[in-house]
Scaffold this motif. Structure first.
Motif, PDB file in Angstrom:
ATOM      1  N   TRP A 113       0.828  -1.203   0.000  1.00 19.84           N
ATOM      2  CA  TRP A 113       0.000   0.000   0.000  1.00 19.84           C
ATOM      3  C   TRP A 113       0.867   1.260   0.000  1.00 19.84           C
ATOM      4  O   TRP A 113       0.630   2.190  -0.779  1.00 19.84           O
ATOM      5  CB  TRP A 113      -0.929  -0.008   1.203  1.00 19.84           C
ATOM      6  CG  TRP A 113      -1.703   1.260   1.377  1.00 19.84           C
ATOM      7  CD1 TRP A 113      -1.515   2.206   2.328  1.00 19.84           C
ATOM      8  CD2 TRP A 113      -2.764   1.741   0.552  1.00 19.84           C
ATOM      9  NE1 TRP A 113      -2.398   3.245   2.168  1.00 19.84           N
ATOM     10  CE2 TRP A 113      -3.181   2.970   1.068  1.00 19.84           C
ATOM     11  CE3 TRP A 113      -3.402   1.242  -0.566  1.00 19.84           C
ATOM     12  CZ2 TRP A 113      -4.198   3.710   0.499  1.00 19.84           C
ATOM     13  CZ3 TRP A 113      -4.422   1.983  -1.139  1.00 19.84           C
ATOM     14  CH2 TRP A 113      -4.810   3.197  -0.601  1.00 19.84           C
ATOM     15  N   ARG A 114       1.881   1.277   0.841  1.00 18.12           N
ATOM     16  CA  ARG A 114       2.770   2.448   0.895  1.00 18.12           C
ATOM     17  C   ARG A 114       3.510   2.641  -0.416  1.00 18.12           C
ATOM     18  O   ARG A 114       3.662   3.779  -0.896  1.00 18.12           O
ATOM     19  CB  ARG A 114       3.765   2.293   2.042  1.00 18.12           C
ATOM     20  CG  ARG A 114       3.140   2.464   3.387  1.00 18.12           C
ATOM     21  CD  ARG A 114       4.130   2.250   4.497  1.00 18.12           C
ATOM     22  NE  ARG A 114       3.454   2.301   5.781  1.00 18.12           N
ATOM     23  CZ  ARG A 114       3.960   1.818   6.892  1.00 18.12           C
ATOM     24  NH1 ARG A 114       5.140   1.245   6.886  1.00 18.12           N
ATOM     25  NH2 ARG A 114       3.288   1.906   8.012  1.00 18.12           N
ATOM     26  N   ALA A 115       3.997   1.542  -0.998  1.00 13.03           N
ATOM     27  CA  ALA A 115       4.707   1.655  -2.282  1.00 13.03           C
ATOM     28  C   ALA A 115       3.769   2.176  -3.369  1.00 13.03           C
ATOM     29  O   ALA A 115       4.181   3.002  -4.206  1.00 13.03           O
ATOM     30  CB  ALA A 115       5.280   0.296  -2.676  1.00 13.03           C
ATOM     31  N   THR A 116       2.527   1.738  -3.355  1.00  9.94           N
ATOM     32  CA  THR A 116       1.548   2.208  -4.334  1.00  9.94           C
ATOM     33  C   THR A 116       1.278   3.696  -4.159  1.00  9.94           C
ATOM     34  O   THR A 116       1.237   4.462  -5.134  1.00  9.94           O
ATOM     35  CB  THR A 116       0.237   1.413  -4.199  1.00  9.94           C
ATOM     36  OG1 THR A 116       0.518   0.022  -4.354  1.00  9.94           O
ATOM     37  CG2 THR A 116      -0.785   1.845  -5.225  1.00  9.94           C
ATOM     38  N   ALA A 119       4.340   5.649  -5.359  1.00  7.07           N
ATOM     39  CA  ALA A 119       4.441   5.646  -6.820  1.00  7.07           C
ATOM     40  C   ALA A 119       3.406   6.572  -7.437  1.00  7.07           C
ATOM     41  O   ALA A 119       3.712   7.341  -8.364  1.00  7.07           O
ATOM     42  CB  ALA A 119       4.283   4.226  -7.347  1.00  7.07           C
ATOM     43  N   LEU A 120       2.168   6.515  -6.956  1.00  4.32           N
ATOM     44  CA  LEU A 120       1.133   7.398  -7.505  1.00  4.32           C
ATOM     45  C   LEU A 120       1.421   8.862  -7.190  1.00  4.32           C
ATOM     46  O   LEU A 120       1.155   9.744  -8.018  1.00  4.32           O
ATOM     47  CB  LEU A 120      -0.241   6.986  -6.974  1.00  4.32           C
ATOM     48  CG  LEU A 120      -0.771   5.653  -7.506  1.00  4.32           C
ATOM     49  CD1 LEU A 120      -2.081   5.291  -6.826  1.00  4.32           C
ATOM     50  CD2 LEU A 120      -0.938   5.711  -9.012  1.00  4.32           C
ATOM     51  N   THR A 126       5.133  14.423 -10.960  1.00  3.55           N
ATOM     52  CA  THR A 126       5.775  14.543 -12.268  1.00  3.55           C
ATOM     53  C   THR A 126       4.807  15.173 -13.282  1.00  3.55           C
ATOM     54  O   THR A 126       5.194  16.053 -14.072  1.00  3.55           O
ATOM     55  CB  THR A 126       6.239  13.167 -12.767  1.00  3.55           C
ATOM     56  OG1 THR A 126       7.105  12.597 -11.792  1.00  3.55           O
ATOM     57  CG2 THR A 126       6.949  13.263 -14.090  1.00  3.55           C
ATOM     58  N   ALA A 127       3.564  14.744 -13.251  1.00  2.85           N
ATOM     59  CA  ALA A 127       2.569  15.308 -14.167  1.00  2.85           C
ATOM     60  C   ALA A 127       2.348  16.796 -13.875  1.00  2.85           C
ATOM     61  O   ALA A 127       2.192  17.607 -14.800  1.00  2.85           O
ATOM     62  CB  ALA A 127       1.260  14.532 -14.057  1.00  2.85           C
ATOM     63  N   ALA A 128       2.353  17.161 -12.600  1.00  2.88           N
ATOM     64  CA  ALA A 128       2.150  18.574 -12.229  1.00  2.88           C
ATOM     65  C   ALA A 128       3.334  19.414 -12.716  1.00  2.88           C
ATOM     66  O   ALA A 128       3.141  20.517 -13.265  1.00  2.88           O
ATOM     67  CB  ALA A 128       1.975  18.693 -10.729  1.00  2.88           C
ATOM     68  N   VAL A 129       4.558  18.916 -12.540  1.00  3.71           N
ATOM     69  CA  VAL A 129       5.740  19.668 -12.972  1.00  3.71           C
ATOM     70  C   VAL A 129       5.746  19.790 -14.484  1.00  3.71           C
ATOM     71  O   VAL A 129       6.030  20.872 -15.048  1.00  3.71           O
ATOM     72  CB  VAL A 129       7.020  18.990 -12.446  1.00  3.71           C
ATOM     73  CG1 VAL A 129       8.265  19.566 -13.114  1.00  3.71           C
ATOM     74  CG2 VAL A 129       7.122  19.152 -10.955  1.00  3.71           C
ATOM     75  N   LEU A 130       5.448  18.705 -15.185  1.00  2.14           N
ATOM     76  CA  LEU A 130       5.422  18.763 -16.658  1.00  2.14           C
ATOM     77  C   LEU A 130       4.315  19.692 -17.137  1.00  2.14           C
ATOM     78  O   LEU A 130       4.485  20.408 -18.150  1.00  2.14           O
ATOM     79  CB  LEU A 130       5.234  17.370 -17.231  1.00  2.14           C
ATOM     80  CG  LEU A 130       6.445  16.427 -17.131  1.00  2.14           C
ATOM     81  CD1 LEU A 130       6.098  15.042 -17.652  1.00  2.14           C
ATOM     82  CD2 LEU A 130       7.632  17.004 -17.867  1.00  2.14           C
TER      83      LEU A 130
END
Length: 135
Positions: A113-116, A119-120, A126-130
């Motif tokens: 759960w923490r890894a998910t 990652a999300l 990344t999407a916000a920066v792009l």
């Protein structure tokens, strides 16, 4: 396949009384071994008994739930540490191993759960920066 009605017809032809039992599937002549579920295995190491008892004990403990079994185990260890069984006929060692397996399973689920979530979150950042760089 041999059905009960076929046996009734054969019995009637031989002058025997008809069977009036609960319908069931007769064992075939070529089937010599006992029909059993042998593919089920415990998800943890079992050094306390054979597979049949272990599966029964595992289902009893699963039915009671982790919190109840943990409370019963603590009560057993505090009040009656010399007794062999904790819950009905389940030995203390088996309960200890079962609780350890449950703890490992919960820890593994939390790690996934923490890894998910990480990652999300990384994908969203990344999407916000792009998105900002393209604007």
């Amino acid at each position: 396949m041999l059905f009960a009605r076929d046996l009734d017809v054969d019995a009637q032809a031989q002058g025997l009384p008809l069977r009036r039992s609960v319908p069931h599937i007769e064992r075939q002549a070529w089937c010599l071994e006992e029909v059993a579920m042998t593919s089920h295995r415990l998800p943890f190491e079992n050094k306390w008994t054979n597979n049949a008892n272990a599966l029964q004990w595992n289902s009893e403990l699963d039915h009671l739930g982790v919190a109840n079994v943990r409370a019963m185990f603590v009560d057993h260890e505090m009040r009656h540490p010399n007794r062999r069984n904790v819950v009905q006929d389940v030995p203390a060692g088996f309960v200890r191993d079962w609780l350890a397996f449950q703890d490992r399973r919960v820890a593994r689920q939390q790690m996934v759960w923490r890894a998910t979530v990480i990652a999300l979150s990384f994908v969203a950042a990344t999407a916000a920066v792009l998105g900002l760089l393209r604007a």
